[in-house]
Motif scaffolding. Structure first.
Motif, short mmCIF file in Angstrom:
data_model
loop_
_atom_site.label_atom_id
_atom_site.label_comp_id
_atom_site.label_asym_id
_atom_site.label_seq_id
_atom_site.Cartn_x
_atom_site.Cartn_y
_atom_site.Cartn_z
N THR A 240 0.79 -1.23 0.00
CA THR A 240 0.00 0.00 0.00
C THR A 240 0.82 1.28 0.00
O THR A 240 0.30 2.33 -0.28
N ASP A 241 2.10 1.15 0.35
CA ASP A 241 2.85 2.39 0.48
C ASP A 241 3.66 2.71 -0.78
O ASP A 241 3.41 2.19 -1.85
N GLU A 242 4.62 3.56 -0.57
CA GLU A 242 5.39 4.03 -1.73
C GLU A 242 6.64 3.21 -1.97
O GLU A 242 7.62 3.70 -2.52
N LYS A 243 6.65 1.98 -1.57
CA LYS A 243 7.84 1.16 -1.75
C LYS A 243 8.08 0.91 -3.23
O LYS A 243 7.15 0.70 -4.00
N LYS A 244 9.35 0.90 -3.59
CA LYS A 244 9.69 0.66 -4.99
C LYS A 244 9.52 -0.80 -5.35
O LYS A 244 9.13 -1.16 -6.45
N ASN A 245 9.91 -1.65 -4.41
CA ASN A 245 9.79 -3.10 -4.64
C ASN A 245 9.02 -3.69 -3.47
O ASN A 245 9.14 -3.22 -2.34
N PRO A 246 8.27 -4.72 -3.72
CA PRO A 246 7.46 -5.29 -2.64
C PRO A 246 8.26 -5.74 -1.44
O PRO A 246 7.76 -5.72 -0.32
N LYS A 247 9.52 -6.14 -1.66
CA LYS A 247 10.30 -6.65 -0.54
C LYS A 247 11.05 -5.56 0.22
O LYS A 247 11.67 -5.84 1.24
N ASP A 248 11.02 -4.34 -0.30
CA ASP A 248 11.69 -3.26 0.42
C ASP A 248 11.09 -3.14 1.82
O ASP A 248 9.90 -3.39 2.02
N PHE A 249 11.96 -2.82 2.76
CA PHE A 249 11.48 -2.75 4.14
C PHE A 249 11.91 -1.46 4.80
O PHE A 249 12.86 -0.81 4.35
N ALA A 250 11.19 -1.09 5.84
CA ALA A 250 11.42 0.20 6.49
C ALA A 250 12.68 0.19 7.34
O ALA A 250 12.88 -0.68 8.18
N LEU A 251 13.53 1.15 7.09
CA LEU A 251 14.69 1.36 7.95
C LEU A 251 14.31 2.36 9.03
O LEU A 251 14.78 2.30 10.15
N TRP A 252 13.44 3.26 8.65
CA TRP A 252 13.05 4.34 9.56
C TRP A 252 11.57 4.64 9.33
O TRP A 252 11.13 4.72 8.18
N LYS A 253 10.85 4.76 10.41
CA LYS A 253 9.42 5.06 10.32
C LYS A 253 9.17 6.46 10.86
O LYS A 253 9.42 6.72 12.04
N ALA A 254 8.72 7.33 9.98
CA ALA A 254 8.49 8.72 10.41
C ALA A 254 7.29 8.80 11.34
O ALA A 254 6.37 7.98 11.26
N CYS A 255 7.33 9.76 12.23
CA CYS A 255 6.20 9.95 13.14
C CYS A 255 4.98 10.40 12.35
O CYS A 255 5.08 11.24 11.48
N LYS A 256 3.88 9.82 12.70
CA LYS A 256 2.62 10.22 12.06
C LYS A 256 1.63 10.49 13.17
O LYS A 256 1.39 9.63 14.00
N GLY A 257 1.10 11.67 13.19
CA GLY A 257 0.09 11.98 14.21
C GLY A 257 0.68 12.12 15.59
O GLY A 257 1.72 12.74 15.80
N ASP A 258 0.02 11.48 16.54
CA ASP A 258 0.34 11.77 17.94
C ASP A 258 1.26 10.74 18.59
O ASP A 258 1.30 10.60 19.80
N GLU A 259 1.97 9.97 17.81
CA GLU A 259 2.87 8.99 18.41
C GLU A 259 3.90 9.70 19.27
O GLU A 259 4.43 10.73 18.89
N ASN A 260 4.17 9.11 20.41
CA ASN A 260 5.00 9.86 21.34
C ASN A 260 6.45 9.41 21.42
O ASN A 260 7.18 9.86 22.28
N ILE A 261 6.89 8.45 20.58
CA ILE A 261 8.34 8.31 20.53
C ILE A 261 8.82 8.73 19.16
O ILE A 261 8.66 8.02 18.18
N CYS A 262 9.43 9.86 19.15
CA CYS A 262 9.99 10.39 17.92
C CYS A 262 11.40 10.87 18.21
O CYS A 262 11.64 11.58 19.18
N PHE A 263 12.29 10.44 17.35
CA PHE A 263 13.68 10.86 17.50
C PHE A 263 14.04 11.67 16.27
O PHE A 263 13.69 11.31 15.14
N GLU A 264 14.73 12.77 16.51
CA GLU A 264 15.07 13.67 15.40
C GLU A 264 16.28 13.13 14.64
O GLU A 264 17.29 12.77 15.24
N THR A 265 16.14 13.08 13.33
CA THR A 265 17.28 12.72 12.49
C THR A 265 17.30 13.61 11.27
O THR A 265 16.36 14.40 11.07
N ALA A 266 18.31 13.47 10.48
CA ALA A 266 18.42 14.28 9.27
C ALA A 266 17.30 13.97 8.28
O ALA A 266 16.85 14.83 7.54
N PHE A 267 16.82 12.71 8.30
CA PHE A 267 15.81 12.36 7.28
C PHE A 267 14.38 12.62 7.77
O PHE A 267 13.54 13.04 7.00
N SER A 268 14.12 12.42 9.03
CA SER A 268 12.80 12.78 9.55
C SER A 268 12.75 12.50 11.04
O SER A 268 13.62 11.85 11.61
#
Length: 466
Positions: A171-199
């Motif tokens: 469902t997401d913007e993955k280029k290939n079906p097997k691609d996997f998340a290295l980093w999950k950006a905060c969405k909404g009110d999630e309360n563990i978010c760490f600041e990095t250069a990418f998000s």
RNA sequence: GGAGCUAUCGCCAAGCGGUAAGGCCGCAGCCUGCAAAGCUGCUAUCCCCGGUUCAAAUCCGGGUAGCUCCUCCA
């Protein structure tokens, strides 16, 4: 030492990266719930591996991580109203305490995801810079599996068409079906978010292991560590993804050998979170002694599935009892040196991909032989010392047989009950002296009804909790 | 739909091409006042069918049965 490598699917002679040293990284628990029997088996398998390697003369460095950032932890926090920190520290402590009850030694390094964020960010940034990872519009970062020509080497999954058959939604913007998340950006009110250069966000599941290994181990141009272990379910996708990240980020392979332990089933049924039939270690420990559980869980080869049931556990306990009865016969005696042939045979069994079944049969034979020797020569002091030393050796290698025998056979008996038993035994001895066997047998029956079995020996009557 | 694993005595479980370890249970005996404990002895040709080999539980092919992974999982 020979170990089975689950990537090459064959037994291999262990040739460490650095002579005389073995580095091991085992995937530890995600600390959001109690440990179950499966965690115990995995921990036990690698505990025994480390012990064996040490006995063979290797300097062993073992790392076991605690995943303390994860969607499941967040959900648990939301559901219970507790903080993430409260949950993770509670279950981490519990895990260590329960594994301790099983005699599992602590790892030399116990990294946590929250303490490894710098290493994680660095590795992800490296992967982006080298073109192996890409950021999508919402801030997520994915690993591009199509860029890694060796993707699939670990699990041997090469089917590109899996996207059609797979049950994973695409469902997401993955280029290939097997691609996997290295980093999950905060969405909404999630309360563990760490600041990095990418998000602002949190690490994906797989990246922490790769990052921690880079942080804590210093391998060579070929490999980061010697052995990477974990449960069989981690082979894919977890370990495949770890291997891919590390390979692409560092230019060398993650591990020289991969070891995977089999599953635990409960009365023939798979134990899993989704089936809700997990057998928690804390519950097992309430009913069974930790040492007996350790013996039992180790009695089946680590690669095979393990079917937990009470009947087999009881048979395992009886086997361990026999070792302790021998120990009882030689207590108290000082220790000398273990029987050389026995020691060799035991190490040989363990050196063959941890053939614990073979090791246990070697122990059983040792017990029988020494019982016979003691029957013939009850006062052989040198023999007794040797037996004490032999059992000490077993304890250091396999982690059982270390208790005082009387303590072992009286687990769960309180002082009051103990006194009552002793009183009854005195009465029975007097009755026996007076040849009042009707009374003495009645007392024995009473003890039996209390779950106490007794045995008359030349040194007097001794008792055990059945 | 794909990928893979396993199948050994009533039960658990080793075996890794050279002629079936060990434990539980059971039976017989020694010991015991009787027991218990301990000791001794007894108990399987390896799911089925082919093949390779001087030799196969072990290798290959085909069945059958069970399990796992592809989804959180150890």
């Amino acid at each position: 030492m020979v170990i089975y490598d689950s990537v090459q699917k064959t037994k291999l002679q262990l040739v460490p990266i650095k002579t005389g040293e073995v580095s091991i990284y085992v995937c530890g628990p995600t600390v959001y719930d109690d440990a179950h029997l499966g965690h115990a088996r995995s921990a036990l398998a690698f505990d025994v591996l480390a012990r064996t390697l040490k006995h063979l003369g290797y300097k062993v460095t073992m790392a076991k991580n605690f995943t303390d950032i994860d969607d499941k932890i967040i959900k648990k926090a939301e559901a219970t109203g507790k903080s993430i920190q409260e949950i993770t520290s509670f279950y981490t402590d519990r895990y260590l305490q329960e594994m301790g009850a099983l005699g599992v030694g602590r790892a030399d390094i116990e990294p946590k995801a929250t303490q490894s964020l710098e290493a994680i960010e660095t590795m992800i940034q490296t992967l982006i810079d080298k073109g192996f990872a890409y950021r999508v519009s919402n801030g997520d970062v994915y690993f591009d599996t199509s860029k890694d020509s060796h993707y699939g080497d670990i699990s041997h999954r090469v089917n590109e068409n899996e996207e059609n058959q797979s049950r994973i939604a695409h469902t997401d913007e993955k280029k290939n079906p097997k691609d996997f998340a290295l980093w999950k950006a905060c969405k909404g009110d999630e309360n563990i978010c760490f600041e990095t250069a990418f998000s602002s966000g949190r690490p994906g599941w797989h990246i922490e292991c790769s990052a921690m290994i880079e942080k804590h181990f210093h391998g060579t141009n070929e490999y980061s560590i010697d052995i990477h272990g974990g449960g069989a379910d981690l082979l894919f996708p977890h370990h495949e993804n770890e291997a891919a990240q590390s390979r692409c980020a560092t230019g060398h392979e993650l591990a020289k050998y991969w070891m995977h332990n089999g599953f635990v089933q409960i009365d023939g049924e798979k134990m899993s979170k989704s089936l809700g039939n997990s057998f928690f270690l804390k519950d097992a420990l309430q009913v069974y002694d930790g040492e007996v559980l350790r013996y039992y869980l180790n009695s089946v080869h680590y690669r095979n599935d393990f079917n937990f049931n009470e009947e087999d556990l009881l048979a395992a306990k009886k086997r361990l009892d026999k070792l302790y009865r021998l120990k009882k016969r030689v207590t108290p005696s000082h220790s000398s040196a273990p029987d050389t042939a026995f020691k060799t045979a035991l190490l040989e069994a363990m050196s063959d991909d941890l053939n614990v079944s073979m090791a246990l049969s070697v122990i059983d034979e040792m017990v029988t032989q020494n019982n016979e020797k003691l029957d013939l020569n009850p006062k052989d002091k040198e023999l007794k010392k040797e037996i004490v030393a032999t059992i000490e050796f077993i304890n250091s290698l396999l982690g059982f047989g270390g208790k005082e025998p009387f303590e072992y056979f009286q687990i769960g008996i309180d002082e009051a009950l103990k006194n009552k038993i002793e009183t009854l035994l005195v009465e029975r001895t007097e009755a026996k002296k007076a040849k009042n066997f009707i009374l003495s047998d009645a007392i024995r029956d009473e003890l039996t009804a209390m779950g106490i079995s007794i045995m008359d020996t030349p040194g007097g009557t001794v008792w055990e909790k059945a």
